[in-house]
Scaffold this motif. Structure first.
Motif, PDB file in Angstrom:
ATOM      1  N   PHE A   1      53.152  61.561  32.868  1.00 14.01           N
ATOM      2  CA  PHE A   1      54.488  61.801  33.406  1.00 14.01           C
ATOM      3  C   PHE A   1      54.539  61.844  34.932  1.00 14.01           C
ATOM      4  CE2 PHE A   1      54.352  63.735  29.114  1.00 14.01           C
ATOM      5  CZ  PHE A   1      55.224  62.849  28.495  1.00 14.01           C
ATOM      6  N   PRO A   2      53.744  62.661  35.621  1.00 12.21           N
ATOM      7  CA  PRO A   2      53.924  62.760  37.075  1.00 12.21           C
ATOM      8  C   PRO A   2      53.483  61.539  37.859  1.00 12.21           C
ATOM      9  CG  PRO A   2      52.049  64.087  36.396  1.00 12.21           C
ATOM     10  CD  PRO A   2      52.735  63.627  35.140  1.00 12.21           C
ATOM     11  N   ARG A   3      52.720  60.611  37.253  1.00 15.82           N
ATOM     12  CA  ARG A   3      52.338  59.426  38.029  1.00 15.82           C
ATOM     13  C   ARG A   3      53.546  58.599  38.430  1.00 15.82           C
ATOM     14  NH1 ARG A   3      50.767  54.194  35.507  1.00 15.82           N
ATOM     15  NH2 ARG A   3      51.450  54.121  33.334  1.00 15.82           N
ATOM     16  N   PHE A   4      54.673  58.780  37.729  1.00 17.61           N
ATOM     17  CA  PHE A   4      55.892  58.081  38.128  1.00 17.61           C
ATOM     18  C   PHE A   4      56.417  58.590  39.466  1.00 17.61           C
ATOM     19  CE2 PHE A   4      56.359  55.926  34.114  1.00 17.61           C
ATOM     20  CZ  PHE A   4      57.183  54.861  34.399  1.00 17.61           C
ATOM     21  N   PHE A   5      55.993  59.781  39.883  1.00 11.62           N
ATOM     22  CA  PHE A   5      56.405  60.286  41.190  1.00 11.62           C
ATOM     23  C   PHE A   5      55.888  59.396  42.309  1.00 11.62           C
ATOM     24  CE2 PHE A   5      56.556  64.842  39.357  1.00 11.62           C
ATOM     25  CZ  PHE A   5      57.884  64.671  38.998  1.00 11.62           C
ATOM     26  N   VAL A   6      54.795  58.664  42.053  1.00 20.76           N
ATOM     27  CA  VAL A   6      54.234  57.743  43.036  1.00 20.76           C
ATOM     28  C   VAL A   6      54.689  56.334  42.652  1.00 20.76           C
ATOM     29  CG1 VAL A   6      52.123  56.995  44.213  1.00 20.76           C
ATOM     30  CG2 VAL A   6      52.272  59.302  43.276  1.00 20.76           C
ATOM     31  N   SER A   7      55.962  56.082  42.782  1.00 19.14           N
ATOM     32  CA  SER A   7      56.519  54.781  42.414  1.00 19.14           C
ATOM     33  C   SER A   7      57.901  54.630  43.031  1.00 19.14           C
ATOM     34  CB  SER A   7      56.632  54.633  40.889  1.00 19.14           C
ATOM     35  OG  SER A   7      57.719  55.406  40.392  1.00 19.14           O
ATOM     36  N   THR A   8      58.404  53.405  43.015  1.00 23.61           N
ATOM     37  CA  THR A   8      59.746  53.136  43.530  1.00 23.61           C
ATOM     38  C   THR A   8      60.747  52.897  42.405  1.00 23.61           C
ATOM     39  OG1 THR A   8      59.133  50.808  43.773  1.00 23.61           O
ATOM     40  CG2 THR A   8      58.923  52.207  45.722  1.00 23.61           C
TER      41      THR A   8
ATOM     42  N   LEU B   1      53.978  77.400  43.916  1.00 22.67           N
ATOM     43  CA  LEU B   1      52.745  76.815  44.439  1.00 22.67           C
ATOM     44  C   LEU B   1      51.868  76.268  43.318  1.00 22.67           C
ATOM     45  CD1 LEU B   1      51.812  79.415  47.213  1.00 22.67           C
ATOM     46  CD2 LEU B   1      52.663  77.087  47.538  1.00 22.67           C
ATOM     47  N   ALA B   2      51.792  77.004  42.213  1.00 18.96           N
ATOM     48  CA  ALA B   2      50.983  76.547  41.083  1.00 18.96           C
ATOM     49  C   ALA B   2      51.531  75.247  40.505  1.00 18.96           C
ATOM     50  CB  ALA B   2      50.935  77.633  40.012  1.00 18.96           C
ATOM     51  N   ALA B   3      52.859  75.150  40.402  1.00 18.53           N
ATOM     52  CA  ALA B   3      53.468  73.934  39.854  1.00 18.53           C
ATOM     53  C   ALA B   3      53.233  72.742  40.773  1.00 18.53           C
ATOM     54  CB  ALA B   3      54.964  74.163  39.639  1.00 18.53           C
ATOM     55  N   SER B   4      53.402  72.947  42.084  1.00 16.82           N
ATOM     56  CA  SER B   4      53.151  71.855  43.032  1.00 16.82           C
ATOM     57  C   SER B   4      51.701  71.415  42.976  1.00 16.82           C
ATOM     58  CB  SER B   4      53.507  72.306  44.451  1.00 16.82           C
ATOM     59  OG  SER B   4      54.886  72.525  44.589  1.00 16.82           O
ATOM     60  N   LEU B   5      50.802  72.377  42.904  1.00 16.89           N
ATOM     61  CA  LEU B   5      49.375  72.046  42.831  1.00 16.89           C
ATOM     62  C   LEU B   5      49.061  71.266  41.564  1.00 16.89           C
ATOM     63  CD1 LEU B   5      46.532  72.338  44.001  1.00 16.89           C
ATOM     64  CD2 LEU B   5      46.331  74.518  42.790  1.00 16.89           C
ATOM     65  N   LEU B   6      49.712  71.613  40.467  1.00 20.40           N
ATOM     66  CA  LEU B   6      49.491  70.895  39.214  1.00 20.40           C
ATOM     67  C   LEU B   6      49.860  69.427  39.362  1.00 20.40           C
ATOM     68  CD1 LEU B   6      48.776  71.188  36.153  1.00 20.40           C
ATOM     69  CD2 LEU B   6      51.230  71.474  35.756  1.00 20.40           C
ATOM     70  N   VAL B   7      50.995  69.147  39.994  1.00 24.56           N
ATOM     71  CA  VAL B   7      51.424  67.760  40.202  1.00 24.56           C
ATOM     72  C   VAL B   7      50.452  67.033  41.125  1.00 24.56           C
ATOM     73  CG1 VAL B   7      53.239  66.297  41.163  1.00 24.56           C
ATOM     74  CG2 VAL B   7      53.851  68.287  39.783  1.00 24.56           C
ATOM     75  N   VAL B   8      50.033  67.703  42.190  1.00 27.42           N
ATOM     76  CA  VAL B   8      49.096  67.090  43.143  1.00 27.42           C
ATOM     77  C   VAL B   8      47.783  66.723  42.456  1.00 27.42           C
ATOM     78  CG1 VAL B   8      47.683  67.548  45.189  1.00 27.42           C
ATOM     79  CG2 VAL B   8      50.096  68.190  45.171  1.00 27.42           C
ATOM     80  N   LEU B   9      47.268  67.630  41.638  1.00 29.85           N
ATOM     81  CA  LEU B   9      46.013  67.361  40.955  1.00 29.85           C
ATOM     82  C   LEU B   9      46.168  66.283  39.890  1.00 29.85           C
ATOM     83  CD1 LEU B   9      44.624  70.999  40.518  1.00 29.85           C
ATOM     84  CD2 LEU B   9      43.933  69.267  42.194  1.00 29.85           C
ATOM     85  N   ALA B  10      47.273  66.310  39.146  1.00 31.56           N
ATOM     86  CA  ALA B  10      47.471  65.325  38.081  1.00 31.56           C
ATOM     87  C   ALA B  10      47.600  63.916  38.624  1.00 31.56           C
ATOM     88  CB  ALA B  10      48.712  65.688  37.264  1.00 31.56           C
ATOM     89  N   THR B  11      48.185  63.770  39.801  1.00 29.99           N
ATOM     90  CA  THR B  11      48.390  62.447  40.393  1.00 29.99           C
ATOM     91  C   THR B  11      47.309  62.096  41.419  1.00 29.99           C
ATOM     92  OG1 THR B  11      49.920  63.466  41.977  1.00 29.99           O
ATOM     93  CG2 THR B  11      50.883  62.434  40.049  1.00 29.99           C
ATOM     94  N   ARG B  12      46.349  63.004  41.622  1.00 32.65           N
ATOM     95  CA  ARG B  12      45.222  62.775  42.538  1.00 32.65           C
ATOM     96  C   ARG B  12      45.697  62.456  43.959  1.00 32.65           C
ATOM     97  NH1 ARG B  12      41.421  58.762  38.795  1.00 32.65           N
ATOM     98  NH2 ARG B  12      41.705  59.883  36.826  1.00 32.65           N
ATOM     99  N   LEU B  13      46.733  63.147  44.395  1.00 32.58           N
ATOM    100  CA  LEU B  13      47.290  62.864  45.715  1.00 32.58           C
ATOM    101  C   LEU B  13      46.306  63.164  46.837  1.00 32.58           C
ATOM    102  CD1 LEU B  13      50.964  64.150  45.351  1.00 32.58           C
ATOM    103  CD2 LEU B  13      50.159  61.796  45.375  1.00 32.58           C
ATOM    104  N   VAL B  14      45.342  64.035  46.585  1.00 28.05           N
ATOM    105  CA  VAL B  14      44.362  64.367  47.616  1.00 28.05           C
ATOM    106  C   VAL B  14      43.148  63.440  47.564  1.00 28.05           C
ATOM    107  CG1 VAL B  14      45.034  66.790  47.780  1.00 28.05           C
ATOM    108  CG2 VAL B  14      43.350  66.097  46.075  1.00 28.05           C
ATOM    109  N   GLY B  15      43.115  62.503  46.625  1.00 33.12           N
ATOM    110  CA  GLY B  15      41.996  61.586  46.495  1.00 33.12           C
ATOM    111  C   GLY B  15      42.244  60.267  47.202  1.00 33.12           C
TER     112      GLY B  15
END
Length: 501
Positions: free
Chosen positions: A164-171, A33-47
């Motif tokens: 690094f994790p911003r690439f998760f929001v890409s094709t 859960l902590a790792a998933s939250l880290l990715v969510v916060l780093a990529t601002r997925l909730v914003g």
């Protein structure tokens, strides 16, 4: 009589059991859960404006196979001043999409879409996958003690930076490569934290390592060094006490067998579609630039070929289409020309070292500012120009980009040398040795990724091509810090014991 009384007392009033901390499954769940939250916060997925990566034209090769069509004014997704936020979902729009584990993940997310789809869905998907990987790794590492589960933080901490994790929001295919690299890192951390008698834990750790290598290499064949690293770790890791070296090599062998078909298919596709592109970029952006005009003869090129020095196949000055010598060497026999270029580099070690040095220096710019991190307006039109300097497609623009950075250009090379040196002496470092091995493995794999990138496509897109190597160097640096702290604590304990004696 006294003995009997003591035995009776022990039977009727047993000593309380020693606390072992929370159950391992809970340690794994919390870590995941902590790792998933880290990715969510780093990529601002909730914003309102999640961070992603602008498409440079490579994205089409993947999203066309997932049946995605950009919902933009002109129907294109690349170079729009930001990443495309919305796609229509339908049947595949190309017959031969790039074979990639990233495509499988993208297709899985589109299966749940209703009419439209956004890369934000991919961001959430990768965040969940990272959590699953870290949770399994923490569960495995906790077999040696609950605090040992903290070792999985080393491959996860670099994800705190959006680089690094911003690439998760890409094709792109890169996000699956990063997922694979994190999985390998978590698996290796769990292996180093446990002992051979922790059989189940080590099997899970090696399974993570092997799967991570497969996911990374099938994301992009240029990430094959991660597969090699994973196979080596599996092959040398002992599991169990009766026959401690039996299971690890079996896992390594199965991993290699599973990788043969997709890797060879990816190499064949690369040769089929991009052999002239790769040959041109290697020859003109790197070999002629670093070796000089004397390289034209061994490459079978005329002296006037030096006029193209520094020019990439795409995004640079116009290609010399119709010129017989260029079409013969690049379009007609790209494989032979590329092989000759590699031989020339091998015969000029100083030039090869400079080329690898440029690749290592490019890891200091892994934030890739030329690829915008924010979504583009739907009305923004696609531009075919790109960025010649950042893409490595035109000199002296590339040199200017490297010169303008304020980050120490020597830092990556020094990190690699130090990490490999401490790894070579790990057996004499006591508890710090495991950290040193991890640092050396990460640095060595990063160096191999840089070599593959430069040898494969020269300086073209070098910043993006060595982006995953930058992540591994960050992991290596953190492991070196862990080794230094462990060694320092060991020295303090040794001095305290000496004072007591």
């Amino acid at each position: 009589m006294a003995t009997g009384t003591a035995d009776a007392t022990a039977t009727t009033d047993p000593l309380p059991r020693r606390r072992t901390g929370p159950p391992r499954w809970l340690v794994g769940v919390l870590a995941g859960l902590a790792a998933s939250l880290l990715v969510v916060l780093a990529t601002r997925l909730v914003g309102a404006t999640p961070l992603g990566v602008e498409d440079n034209g490579d994205g089409y090769r993947l999203f066309c196979g997932a049946g995605l069509t950009p919902l933009t004014a002109d129907g294109y997704a690349s170079w729009r001043g930001g990443w495309t936020a919305e796609y229509a979902v339908g049947p595949p729009t190309c017959e031969d999409p790039v074979p990639s584990s990233a495509l499988l993940i993208a297709r899985a997310t589109t299966a749940l879409a209703e009419g439209t789809w956004s890369p934000v869905v991919l961001g959430w998907t990768y965040a969940v996958l990272i959590g699953v990987v870290v949770g399994l790794g923490a569960w495995a590492a906790a077999a040696a003690g609950r605090r040992r589960a903290l070792v999985v933080a080393i491959p996860v901490l670099p994800l705190a930076a959006a680089t690094f994790p911003r690439f998760f929001v890409s094709t792109y295919s890169e996000p699956a490569g990063l997922l694979g690299a994190v999985t390998v890192g978590v698996g290796v951390a769990a292996v180093l934290a446990t002992r051979r008698e922790h059989r189940a834990a080590r099997i899970v750790a090696l399974a993570l390592t092997a799967v991570g290598g497969l996911v990374a290499t099938t994301a992009k064949v240029a990430y094959v060094p991660l597969l090699v690293a994973a196979v080596i770790v599996c092959a040398v890791t002992a599991i169990g006490t009766a026959r401690p070296r039996r299971d690890g090599p079996v896992i390594a062998l199965v991993t290699v067998l599973l990788a043969v078909v997709p890797v060879t298919a990816a190499l064949a596709r690369q040769q089929q579609f991009y052999a002239p592109v790769n040959a041109h970029n290697l020859v003109f952006t790197t070999v002629l630039l670093e070796v000089g005009p004397s390289a034209t003869s061994p490459l079978g090129l005329p002296p006037e070929a030096v006029e193209l020095t520094g020019n990439g196949y795409f995004n640079g000055p116009p290609r010399p289409d119709g010129v017989p010598w260029w079409e013969g060497a690049i379009l007609g026999r790209p494989g032979e020309t590329r092989a000759s270029a590699l031989v020339v580099l091998a015969e000029h070690p100083s030039a090869a070292a400079r080329a690898v040095g440029v690749g290592l220096q490019a890891t200091t710019l892994a934030d890739l500012p030329y690829l915008d991190a924010f979504p583009a307006p739907a009305t923004a039109l696609s531009s075919p120009d790109g960025h010649p300097g950042w893409s490595g497609a035109r000199q002296p623009d590339l040199a200017q980009v490297l010169q303008d950075t304020r980050r120490p250009p020597w830092l990556p090379a020094v990190l690699v040398v130090v990490a490999l040196a401490v790894a070579a002496t790990a057996r004499w470092q006591g508890r710090a040795g495991r950290w040193s091995l991890a640092a050396g493995l990460a640095a060595g794999t990063a160096l191999a990724l840089v070599v593959v990138a430069v040898a494969g496509d020269g300086y073209f897109e070098v910043f993006k091509h060595v982006w995953l190597a930058a992540y591994l160097l960050a992991v290596s640096g953190l492991a070196l810090v862990g080794a230094a702290v462990t060694a320092l604590l060991g020295l303090v304990r040794h001095r305290e014991q000496g004072r007591r004696e």
